[in-house]
Design an enzyme around this catalytic site. Structure first.
Site, PDB file in Angstrom:
ATOM      1  N   ASN A  51      -9.035   1.383  10.539  1.00 65.10           N
ATOM      2  CA  ASN A  51      -8.139   1.357  11.602  1.00 65.10           C
ATOM      3  C   ASN A  51      -8.376   2.144  12.870  1.00 65.10           C
ATOM      4  OD1 ASN A  51      -5.729   0.417  13.072  1.00 65.10           O
ATOM      5  ND2 ASN A  51      -4.367   2.315  12.304  1.00 65.10           N
ATOM      6  N   THR A  52      -8.371   3.620  12.816  1.00 67.49           N
ATOM      7  CA  THR A  52      -8.535   4.212  14.241  1.00 67.49           C
ATOM      8  C   THR A  52      -9.806   3.812  14.640  1.00 67.49           C
ATOM      9  OG1 THR A  52      -7.135   6.032  12.853  1.00 67.49           O
ATOM     10  CG2 THR A  52      -8.221   6.578  15.026  1.00 67.49           C
ATOM     11  N   LYS A  60       0.786  -1.275   0.137  1.00 67.56           N
ATOM     12  CA  LYS A  60      -0.003   0.071  -0.048  1.00 67.56           C
ATOM     13  C   LYS A  60       0.883   1.273   0.067  1.00 67.56           C
ATOM     14  CE  LYS A  60      -3.182   2.569   3.004  1.00 67.56           C
ATOM     15  NZ  LYS A  60      -3.552   2.889   4.182  1.00 67.56           N
ATOM     16  N   ALA A  73      -9.457   5.466   5.136  1.00 70.29           N
ATOM     17  CA  ALA A  73      -9.083   6.860   6.062  1.00 70.29           C
ATOM     18  C   ALA A  73     -10.327   7.308   6.289  1.00 70.29           C
ATOM     19  CB  ALA A  73      -7.787   7.504   5.416  1.00 70.29           C
ATOM     20  N   GLY A 102      -7.604   9.169  10.278  1.00 72.89           N
ATOM     21  CA  GLY A 102      -7.771   9.472  11.886  1.00 72.89           C
ATOM     22  C   GLY A 102      -9.000  10.177  12.501  1.00 72.89           C
TER      23      GLY A 102
END
Lengths: 267, 411
Positions: free
Chosen positions: A209-210, A100, A187, A161
């Site tokens: 993820n976050t 990535k 994201a 994030g």
């Protein structure tokens, strides 16, 4: 369960799960296998900068279940050259040939640099990598990446994030319509409902993820995102009904309410 | 005589210091604090408001925002590093420092072999981020000596930082070519008059050369710079405001650089400086106020917490906004290997620069971080480190093999 015919094929590999997860922000890397299992994710991204094979303490790679597809990322790269260097290090370290590309040269905005990303994509695709570039949802950048040999494009939903959800909805919709590659929304997704919406729109997958890592219970949140992605995919495949811009439409409109006068003779 | 760079931070510092800070602090009230905390992006006036006496009543709210910003940007992970003291020869006379030229302590500098031995010991603990330090003695431990040490360290660590006297752009480039990726520079205090009193002699006396050093390091190719005031030397509000402004000013001009901040705080009873010197106390309440306000003002900046703080306090402060802590620290030169049963730092003639307060080993720190919900991160960069060198044959990380590094031979 997802229909077996609905697998997502990237770089010649068929994936049944359409949620991608990360490794970067967990309070304890020991959570990774539990989150992978609870979410049903099959692809996991990992920052190469944090992989240290020489460390006697072990490293985060050892936490990744064997069945998962590893997606090393070039987090920390500020230009194409650094991204290429990191990718080659990944391959040399035995982390496979998926990569990535993340090229970010503004540490406050954390927005990807399209030009440098395209340069790195071209070099690495030619070297045989399966390249998944992280990008702003820009039509021309996406075309450049496709021409450079990308295996998918990964447009951001919102700044990384930020948990702000599908701020770039319209632009992602353009990519989904125009780009022949899988569009993986990456994201900024903060809630399962936002991931679900991205999948309803026709995104091929979502990376989260976050929102999982910083939840009070990351395992449960991983499971919730997994379900949302499956539900959104299911809705997309089922074919969503038409959406009215405003107002409502009766299911069986009264015939001629607006134009019926045409059938009558003038007074 | 060096004067401030024309396109450097000094004009901005003058602008900040011309502000009526006292009036702004007095004017700050409950409404102003709440308004500042509600803003998506804080400006320098908001920062001052969060540093005001009125904001002391909103520490919990400020800490909540600080923690949320930190989680969003860094997650629940904590970078670990350790400082490595290469030499303590020093020609400065900083009145607060244990390495001051006036102090009668054993002076030494590590040979490259000793550097390798220290590096080996430290890297065996799992640490992959090292901060190399020297005193200020350009003839003994100048840029070429440092570059040689950096080259050795790059063979053991994936990230090498330097904390040394201010250098020129070319000298910083030398360190980058040898494998360093970041520099730490504490201005100590941004108050020029106070700075002059505290630094009566030696090269460090030049306020401007130090002030411009982080910018020169970036011009020399460093990926990151780490700034800090030494809390306790001067009015802390003025110094925190200046540090934060310095950080943001650098971010504006070098958007690809990683700008981070350290908050070393002097401890009144254990500092190594001249007997007559008494640091001003920054108490725990104000320290929390500084940490959390800085985080709200600089959401993406790394924040380092020093081992000057005791372990129990570090555990409490870590979740409020900290992203990097040191572990397994020894501030005596050669202290990691040169031990026997007794640490060098404990011997009477070998004084450390200052006494550390958190003596936890790397293992203990890693365990305690996990206990409070933070994943310790040992490696956070690759390029220039040993793995990169092995693949690319680059100079950095070549373990000091002169055949591979003709460009850093003395001219």
């Amino acid at each position: 369960m997802q229909n077996i015919d609905d697998s997502l094929v990237i770089g010649g590999k068929a994936l049944s799960g359409r949620l991608f997860i990360g490794t970067g922000k967990y309070g304890d890397d020991a959570l990774i296998p539990q989150i992978a299992e609870a979410s049903g994710a099959q692809v996991i991204t990992i920052a190469l900068r944090r992989v240290d094979l020489s460390n006697s303490r072990g490293n985060v790679l050892q936490r990744v279940p064997e069945y998962m597809q590893l997606l090393p990322n070039t987090s920390g790269a500020r230009n194409a050259e650094e991204a290429v260097r990191l990718a080659r290090l990944a391959k040399a370290a035995g982390a496979g040939d998926w990569i990535k590309i993340e090229v970010i040269s503004d540490t406050r905005r954390l927005l990807p640099d399209g030009y440098e990303t395209a340069k790195a994509t071209e070099i690495l695709a030619k070297e045989g990598f399966t390249v998944l570039p992280y990008m702003n949802p820009d039509l021309y950048v996406a075309r450049a990446l496709a021409n450079a040999g990308a295996a998918a494009v990964m447009p951001l939903a919102a700044p990384i994030g930020s948990n702000r959800g599908l701020s770039t909805r319209e632009m992602i919709a353009v990519l989904i319509e125009e780009i022949k590659l899988p569009v993986i929304v990456d994201a900024g997704l903060g809630r399962p409902s936002q991931a679900c919406e991205a999948m309803e729109m026709g995104a091929a997958a979502c990376l989260v993820n976050t929102a999982i890592a910083t939840a009070r219970d990351p395992v449960k949140m991983g499971a919730a995102f997994g379900e949302a992605v499956r539900a959104g995919r299911g809705a997309y495949l089922a074919g969503l009904g038409r959406v009215l811009e405003a107002g409502a439409e009766a299911s069986s409109p009264e015939n001629g309410a607006l134009t019926g006068f045409l059938n009558k003779t003038a007074p | 005589m060096y004067t401030a760079m024309e396109d450097g931070f000094y004009p901005e510092l003058m602008r900040i210091q011309a502000m009526d800070i006292d009036a702004a602090l007095q004017a700050a009230d409950k409404t102003a604090v709440q308004a500042a905390l509600a803003k998506p992006v804080l400006d320098e006036e908001d920062l001052l408001i969060l540093l005001s006496p009125a904001a002391e009543n909103f520490l919990e709210e400020t800490a909540r925002r600080s923690q949320a910003e930190t989680l969003r940007n860094f997650g629940r992970s904590m970078q670990l590093f350790t400082p490595l003291y290469l030499a303590n020869y020093c020609t400065n006379r900083c009145v607060y420092c244990g390495f001051s030229t006036k102090r009668r302590i054993r002076r030494r500098m590590l040979t490259l072999e000793e550097v390798a031995a220290e590096a080996e010991t430290i890297s065996a603990t799992g640490l992959r981020k090292i901060l190399a330090l020297t005193g200020d003695d350009p003839k003994r431990t100048g840029a070429l000596y440092l570059a040689g040490c950096v080259r050795v360290l790059a063979g053991y660590f994936s990230s090498v930082g330097v904390e040394t006297p201010a250098m020129t752009v070319e000298e910083y480039r030398l360190q980058v070519d040898a494998g360093a990726d970041s520099m730490t520079m504490f201005q100590e205090t941004y108050n020029r008059e106070r700075y002059a009193v505290l630094h009566p002699g030696g090269p460090k006396k030049n306020f401007f050369f130090r002030l411009d050093a982080p910018q020169r390091a970036l011009m020399g190719g460093m990926r990151g710079v780490n700034l800090g005031p030494l809390l306790g030397l001067a009015d802390w509000r003025g110094d925190v405001l200046a540090t934060a402004s310095h950080a943001r000013w650098l971010m504006d001009r070098y958007p690809d650089a990683e700008i981070s901040v350290s908050l070393p705080r002097m401890r009144p009873h254990t500092e190594g400086g001249e007997a007559a010197f008494k640091p001003a106390e920054v108490d725990n309440l104000h320290f929390v106020q500084i940490l959390t306000a800085l985080r709200c003002y600089l959401p993406q900046a790394g924040i380092t917490l020093s081992t000057r703080e005791p372990a129990w306090l570090r555990d409490k402060l870590a979740p409020l906004g900290v992203t990097r802590v040191s572990a397994g620290v020894c501030t005596a030169v050669g202290g990691h290997t040169d031990t026997g049963a007794e640490s060098v730092a404990e011997q009477t003639e070998d004084k450390p620069q200052f006494d550390i307060s958190d003596e936890r080993s790397v293992d203990e720190m890693a365990r305690d971080l996990l206990r409070i919900g933070y994943q310790p991160v040992f490696a956070d960069w690759l390029i220039g480190g040993p793995a990169d060198a092995a693949l690319t044959g680059s100079i950095a990380g070549s373990l000091g093999n002169p055949a591979l590094s003709p460009d850093i031979q003395p001219v």
